[in-house]
Design a protein around this motif. Structure first.
Motif, PDB file in Angstrom:
ATOM      1  N   SER A 105      -6.603  -8.247  -8.341  1.00 15.34           N
ATOM      2  CA  SER A 105      -5.351  -7.526  -8.119  1.00 15.34           C
ATOM      3  C   SER A 105      -4.932  -7.580  -6.653  1.00 15.34           C
ATOM      4  O   SER A 105      -3.752  -7.762  -6.337  1.00 15.34           O
ATOM      5  N   GLY A 106      -5.903  -7.445  -5.756  1.00 14.19           N
ATOM      6  CA  GLY A 106      -5.580  -7.510  -4.329  1.00 14.19           C
ATOM      7  C   GLY A 106      -5.104  -8.885  -3.909  1.00 14.19           C
ATOM      8  O   GLY A 106      -4.165  -9.011  -3.110  1.00 14.19           O
ATOM      9  N   MET A 107      -5.723  -9.931  -4.447  1.00 15.74           N
ATOM     10  CA  MET A 107      -5.314 -11.287  -4.096  1.00 15.74           C
ATOM     11  C   MET A 107      -3.920 -11.609  -4.639  1.00 15.74           C
ATOM     12  O   MET A 107      -3.144 -12.318  -3.999  1.00 15.74           O
ATOM     13  N   VAL A 108      -3.607 -11.098  -5.828  1.00 16.35           N
ATOM     14  CA  VAL A 108      -2.281 -11.334  -6.408  1.00 16.35           C
ATOM     15  C   VAL A 108      -1.200 -10.650  -5.579  1.00 16.35           C
ATOM     16  O   VAL A 108      -0.118 -11.211  -5.346  1.00 16.35           O
ATOM     17  N   ASN A 109      -1.483  -9.443  -5.109  1.00 19.06           N
ATOM     18  CA  ASN A 109      -0.482  -8.671  -4.376  1.00 19.06           C
ATOM     19  C   ASN A 109      -0.486  -8.954  -2.877  1.00 19.06           C
ATOM     20  O   ASN A 109       0.415  -8.495  -2.173  1.00 19.06           O
ATOM     21  N   ALA A 110      -1.471  -9.682  -2.377  1.00 16.25           N
ATOM     22  CA  ALA A 110      -1.557  -9.939  -0.940  1.00 16.25           C
ATOM     23  C   ALA A 110      -0.325 -10.636  -0.368  1.00 16.25           C
ATOM     24  O   ALA A 110       0.157 -10.263   0.706  1.00 16.25           O
ATOM     25  N   LEU A 112       2.664 -10.270  -1.030  1.00 12.19           N
ATOM     26  CA  LEU A 112       3.790  -9.349  -0.923  1.00 12.19           C
ATOM     27  C   LEU A 112       3.784  -8.598   0.405  1.00 12.19           C
ATOM     28  O   LEU A 112       4.851  -8.214   0.904  1.00 12.19           O
ATOM     29  N   VAL A 113       2.612  -8.365   0.969  1.00 11.73           N
ATOM     30  CA  VAL A 113       2.502  -7.567   2.193  1.00 11.73           C
ATOM     31  C   VAL A 113       2.075  -8.411   3.383  1.00 11.73           C
ATOM     32  O   VAL A 113       2.117  -7.926   4.515  1.00 11.73           O
ATOM     33  N   MET A 114       1.684  -9.641   3.149  1.00 13.55           N
ATOM     34  CA  MET A 114       1.238 -10.511   4.237  1.00 13.55           C
ATOM     35  C   MET A 114       2.447 -11.150   4.907  1.00 13.55           C
ATOM     36  O   MET A 114       3.363 -11.620   4.228  1.00 13.55           O
ATOM     37  N   PRO A 115       2.516 -11.179   6.238  1.00 15.71           N
ATOM     38  CA  PRO A 115       3.623 -11.869   6.917  1.00 15.71           C
ATOM     39  C   PRO A 115       3.682 -13.334   6.509  1.00 15.71           C
ATOM     40  O   PRO A 115       2.638 -14.000   6.370  1.00 15.71           O
ATOM     41  N   GLU A 116       4.897 -13.836   6.320  1.00 19.64           N
ATOM     42  CA  GLU A 116       5.055 -15.219   5.871  1.00 19.64           C
ATOM     43  C   GLU A 116       4.512 -16.205   6.899  1.00 19.64           C
ATOM     44  O   GLU A 116       4.103 -17.313   6.538  1.00 19.64           O
ATOM     45  N   ALA A 154       3.415 -13.844  -6.940  1.00 17.45           N
ATOM     46  CA  ALA A 154       3.180 -12.429  -6.648  1.00 17.45           C
ATOM     47  C   ALA A 154       4.362 -11.572  -7.083  1.00 17.45           C
ATOM     48  O   ALA A 154       4.183 -10.516  -7.700  1.00 17.45           O
ATOM     49  N   TYR A 155       5.583 -12.026  -6.781  1.00 19.77           N
ATOM     50  CA  TYR A 155       6.770 -11.268  -7.189  1.00 19.77           C
ATOM     51  C   TYR A 155       6.924 -11.260  -8.700  1.00 19.77           C
ATOM     52  O   TYR A 155       7.269 -10.232  -9.304  1.00 19.77           O
TER      53      TYR A 155
END
Length: 282
Positions: A105-110, A112-116, A154-155
């Motif tokens: 779950s953390g890897m899937v959502n990472a 979304l919050v990680m700078p591009e 992720a989205y």
């Protein structure tokens, strides 16, 4: 009397703020479309109506090549993101307990919050290492697509997961009680119920991929410059109204896609409601 006055004030105050928000969001887009027909070479000085920038755009090979590449990558990204996002959402919703679920779950959502910038740089280093070891992939359309797919998945997972969580589990259980196998339940019950979220995820990831600059800049190679990168490189030298013309074309394409998708979603929802009503009467 005071309550009626207060209610009227709140209603008009809310409408005013809503209108101001819409103007803030859409007035620049309207101005961009209007100035794409400006006869002046200075983007913000109106000198008359003309179509010459659209005529010039037809012979701008660099811009058209970038647009075509962006559309291909966005289409492939949207399709791949919906498939991978559906699989990820099913794993997170249907299988609530399995080894490594929190990490997954953390890897899937990472993304979304990680700078591009971090995502693009890390992908670049990984793909360069793979290329040195195996000889592929070359930096170009494939590497850009892989980067966009990582972000789009992720989205798509968030959109589809929210729909799966809101779907009543009794529908699938009833289908299995009537003898349907798991794959039949998915194709005949689950998929039609989440079809709207799939369309929404497709449109969202298509748009995200179409206007991405940062990841594309890290993963692009010679001869694989997307439209946003072309516009960004030209912006350093000063924009001309031809950029407004290509932006207007993109707005029209996206608007047509959104209207068509909205109509299809509304049509399918009305048909589903009608079928449910007919089933209830029988």
């Amino acid at each position: 009397m005071k309550l009626a006055t207060s209610a009227a004030f709140n209603r008009w105050f809310g409408r005013g703020w809503l209108s101001a928000g819409y103007l803030f969001l859409y007035l620049p887009i309207v101005a961009l479309v209007i100035y794409s027909f400006n006869d002046s070479p200075i983007p913000n000085v109106w000198r008359g109506f003309t179509l010459k920038w659209y005529v010039a755009l037809a012979s701008d090979r660099e811009m058209l090549a970038g647009l075509w590449l962006s559309l291909k990558i966005a289409f492939l990204t949207a399709c791949g993101s919906v498939v991978l996002g559906t699989l990820s959402a099913f794993a997170l919703v249907k299988y609530r307990r399995f080894r490594g679920r929190t990490l997954f779950s953390g890897m899937v959502n990472a993304p979304l919050v990680m700078p591009e910038v971090v995502v693009g740089l890390s992908l670049l280093l990984m793909l360069v290492s793979i290329q040195r070891a195996l000889g592929f992939p070359e930096r170009g359309m494939t590497t850009i697509w892989l980067g966009h797919l990582l972000l789009g998945m992720a989205y798509a997972t968030v959109v589809i997961q929210s729909r799966l969580q809101a779907m009543p589990p009794q529908l699938e259980e009833a289908a299995m009680d009537l003898g349907a196998r798991p794959h039949q339940v998915f194709w005949l019950v689950t998929l039609p119920m989440i079809a709207q979220s799939l369309v929404s995820a497709w449109l969202l990831t298509f748009t995200i991929s179409l206007d991405d600059v940062v990841i594309s800049a890290f993963l692009s190679g010679p001869g694989s410059t997307t439209m946003p990168l072309v516009i960004f490189s030209r912006a350093r030298l000063g924009l001309n109204p031809s950029v407004n013309a290509i932006a207007t074309v993109i707005i029209v394409i996206v608007a047509i896609g959104v209207v068509a998708a909205s109509w299809l979603i509304a049509h399918s929802e009305r048909r589903r409601q009608r079928e449910m009503a007919e089933a209830a009467h029988t």
